[in-house]
Design a protein around this motif. Structure first.
Motif, short mmCIF file in Angstrom:
data_model
loop_
_atom_site.label_atom_id
_atom_site.label_comp_id
_atom_site.label_asym_id
_atom_site.label_seq_id
_atom_site.Cartn_x
_atom_site.Cartn_y
_atom_site.Cartn_z
N ALA A 55 62.02 29.67 69.67
CA ALA A 55 62.75 28.57 69.05
C ALA A 55 62.04 28.02 67.82
N ALA A 56 60.81 28.41 67.58
CA ALA A 56 60.01 27.82 66.50
C ALA A 56 60.63 28.00 65.12
N ASN A 57 61.26 29.11 64.87
CA ASN A 57 61.83 29.38 63.55
C ASN A 57 63.32 29.07 63.49
N VAL A 115 64.58 22.05 59.89
CA VAL A 115 63.67 22.74 58.97
C VAL A 115 64.40 23.84 58.20
N PHE A 116 65.29 24.57 58.87
CA PHE A 116 65.95 25.73 58.28
C PHE A 116 67.45 25.52 58.17
N GLU A 117 67.99 25.79 57.01
CA GLU A 117 69.45 25.79 56.83
C GLU A 117 69.99 27.04 57.53
N ALA A 118 71.03 26.90 58.33
CA ALA A 118 71.62 28.00 59.10
C ALA A 118 70.53 28.79 59.83
N PRO A 119 69.81 28.14 60.75
CA PRO A 119 68.63 28.75 61.36
C PRO A 119 68.89 30.00 62.20
N HIS A 120 70.12 30.23 62.63
CA HIS A 120 70.41 31.38 63.49
C HIS A 120 70.91 32.58 62.70
N GLU A 121 70.96 32.48 61.37
CA GLU A 121 71.39 33.60 60.52
C GLU A 121 70.17 34.28 59.93
N ARG A 129 65.74 33.75 52.20
CA ARG A 129 65.58 32.33 52.56
C ARG A 129 64.34 31.74 51.87
N THR A 130 64.53 30.65 51.16
CA THR A 130 63.41 29.93 50.55
C THR A 130 63.66 28.43 50.66
N PRO A 131 62.67 27.64 50.99
CA PRO A 131 61.37 28.10 51.47
C PRO A 131 61.52 28.69 52.86
N ASN A 132 60.58 29.50 53.26
CA ASN A 132 60.64 30.15 54.56
C ASN A 132 59.32 29.97 55.28
#
Length: 91
Positions: A7-9, A14-20, A25-28
């Protein structure tokens, strides 16, 4: 309590659309290779290898087509697949 490393990433704060999967992706600032004193010693080699792989895939015009459902690893620490049927061809 269970710590789900997978689940960390995928934190939507923190992440836009984290499951795609987004190769651009930036920043990553993902945690795949750990953090701090636990940072993976082989991270630079792994990044160089994957950068070279995708560069060659693009240069050669190779295309991967998923042909079936993946078989996922059943583990509470690691994420991944044990099988993913694909067809490899030219783009």
């Amino acid at each position: 309590m269970v710590l789900w490393f997978s689940a960390a990433n995928r934190d939507p704060e923190v992440f836009e659309a984290p499951h795609e999967f987004r190769i651009d992706r930036t920043p990553n600032e993902h945690l795949t290779f750990g953090w701090g004193i636990h940072f993976c010693l082989g991270a630079h080699l792994a990044r160089a290898e994957i950068r070279t792989f995708f560069g060659e895939v693009l240069r050669r015009g190779i295309r991967f087509e998923v042909m079936g459902e993946p078989t996922r690893v059943q583990h509470n620490i690691f994420r991944g697949w044990t099988q993913l049927p694909v067809r490899v061809g030219k783009a």
